[in-house]
Enzyme design. Structure first.
Site, PDB file in Angstrom:
ATOM      1  N   GLY A  43     -22.371 -12.331   3.679  1.00 38.95           N
ATOM      2  CA  GLY A  43     -20.975 -12.008   3.915  1.00 38.95           C
ATOM      3  C   GLY A  43     -20.494 -12.229   5.331  1.00 38.95           C
ATOM      4  N   LYS A 197      16.916   9.004   5.546  1.00 41.47           N
ATOM      5  CA  LYS A 197      15.934   9.470   4.567  1.00 41.47           C
ATOM      6  C   LYS A 197      14.874  10.328   5.244  1.00 41.47           C
ATOM      7  CE  LYS A 197      13.301   5.123   4.816  1.00 41.47           C
ATOM      8  NZ  LYS A 197      12.940   3.885   4.100  1.00 41.47           N
ATOM      9  N   ARG A 199      10.743  11.374   5.062  1.00 38.78           N
ATOM     10  CA  ARG A 199       9.423  11.015   4.538  1.00 38.78           C
ATOM     11  C   ARG A 199       8.550  12.257   4.443  1.00 38.78           C
ATOM     12  NH1 ARG A 199       8.093   5.789   3.897  1.00 38.78           N
ATOM     13  NH2 ARG A 199       9.365   4.200   4.925  1.00 38.78           N
ATOM     14  N   ASP A 227       6.188  -3.160   1.455  1.00 30.33           N
ATOM     15  CA  ASP A 227       4.809  -2.911   1.037  1.00 30.33           C
ATOM     16  C   ASP A 227       4.785  -2.603  -0.455  1.00 30.33           C
ATOM     17  OD1 ASP A 227       2.140  -2.250   0.782  1.00 30.33           O
ATOM     18  OD2 ASP A 227       2.083  -0.961   2.540  1.00 30.33           O
ATOM     19  N   THR A 228       4.885  -1.349  -0.848  1.00 24.09           N
ATOM     20  CA  THR A 228       4.863  -1.015  -2.275  1.00 24.09           C
ATOM     21  C   THR A 228       6.251  -1.084  -2.900  1.00 24.09           C
ATOM     22  OG1 THR A 228       5.178   1.356  -1.862  1.00 24.09           O
ATOM     23  CG2 THR A 228       2.899   0.537  -1.908  1.00 24.09           C
ATOM     24  N   SER A 312      12.878 -17.771  24.233  1.00 20.36           N
ATOM     25  CA  SER A 312      13.949 -16.843  23.885  1.00 20.36           C
ATOM     26  C   SER A 312      15.242 -17.563  23.508  1.00 20.36           C
ATOM     27  CB  SER A 312      14.209 -15.877  25.044  1.00 20.36           C
ATOM     28  OG  SER A 312      14.631 -16.576  26.202  1.00 20.36           O
TER      29      SER A 312
END
Length: 317
Positions: A43, A197, A199, A227-228, A312
């Site tokens: 590996g 919101k 968390r 992400d999810t 830039s």
């Protein structure tokens, strides 16, 4: 000016995102350098650079996306190989920078992993970093070498402008993303709204309020990554509840861990626009997801760095 005939500049790639590397090389009129990246039976990663890089300016492209630790270690070993082969400069082109969400201590005995990754890159031999849309901009300060922080907003703005949407508002999904939303809104000559919101735990958010007017407007949410997609989908429902006509979303990094794709498919989101900083395998694709290429902007940044020009200026409105 293309670099195909420039023998001082070399483009190499790891195994994380070879298609993007090919696109960048094509933009530059260059070839991908000859390197073998494989695995031993146990590996461990094996890297063999199959051409001379002595005195060259090396750009090695590697997103540190899933599998994160494999791709990060692969990048570090490649950089060590270039350093030991006497490359003059080694620029790590990291479209997606892993561990960027671990940029500070929020509780006792917690690591700052984004800083650790910066230390590892510097110690390995990286002399410059090119990355895109860091989750936390202050990560640039974790390095004692130059960092070119590229922005995905111009690419997203061009696509949204071409759709010719009417009566829209740019929406930041949280208070921390206001600067990004403002940048997109300025390019599109739009107002902004902000989702407030709370968390309760990582990956779980509850919409409390929406600051700004979204009623009878097309809402365009923008974030650095998805992400999810749990927060994104919940925000889309909240926008419709507050009177938005349609909801679109865009981000730079399509992390899309399960169950993100089915959530997006089943959500009221009309379209999710992402870039190819992270390769999107077939199982993560769906009709609602549109992928844009960052190759032109990353290729132009590489060209400007090599020719000692301003990076830039790429992002001036």
């Amino acid at each position: 000016m293309l670099v195909g005939e420039n023998k001082r500049l070399k483009i190499f790639t790891g195994t994380a995102n070879p298609l993007l590397a090919q696109e960048i090389a094509h933009y530059l009129g260059a070839d991908i350098g000859a390197a073998k990246v494989g695995r031993f039976n146990n590996g461990e990663i094996q890297v063999i650079i199959e051409e001379s890089v002595r005195g060259k300016e090396v750009f090695v492209l590697q997103s540190t996306s899933q599998p994160v630790n494999e791709n990060l270690m692969e990048l570090l070993i490649m950089v060590d190989a270039f350093k030991r082969a006497s490359a003059r400069h080694i620029t790590a082109v990291i479209p997606y920078y892993a561990y960027a969400r671990q940029d500070r201590k929020t509780r006792g005995r917690e690591p700052i992993s984004a800083k650790l990754v910066a230390n590892l890159l510097s110690i390995a031999g990286v002399t410059r970093v090119v990355t895109m849309d860091l989750h936390a901009g202050q990560i640039q300060g974790f390095f004692d070498i130059p960092v070119d922080h590229l922005l995905g907003v111009p690419i997203l703005a061009d696509y949204i402008r071409a759709k010719k949407l009417e009566d829209f508002v740019v929406v930041s999904p949280d208070l921390g993303g206001v600067t990004r939303a403002r940048s997109l809104a300025d390019r599109l000559n739009s107002d902004i709204a902000i989702i407030e919101k709370r968390r309760s735990e990582p990956g779980v958010a509850e919409v409390m309020n929406i600051i700004g007017n979204v009623r009878d407007k097309t809402a365009i949410m923008i974030d650095d990554l998805v992400d999810t997609a749990g927060s994104l989908v919940e925000a889309s429902h909240a926008l419709l509840k507050f009177g938005a006509r349609d909801v679109y979303a865009c981000c730079t990094h399509a992390v899309l861990t399960y169950p993100a794709t089915p959530r997006i498919e089943q959500s009221p989101i009309k379209e999710l626009v992402v870039t190819n900083t992270i390769p999107l395998p077939p199982e993560k694709c769906c009709e609602k997801i549109k992928v844009l290429s960052v190759a032109p902007i990353m290729g132009e940044a590489i060209l400007r760095i090599h020719n000692k020009m301003s990076v830039s200026q790429l992002f001036n409105i």
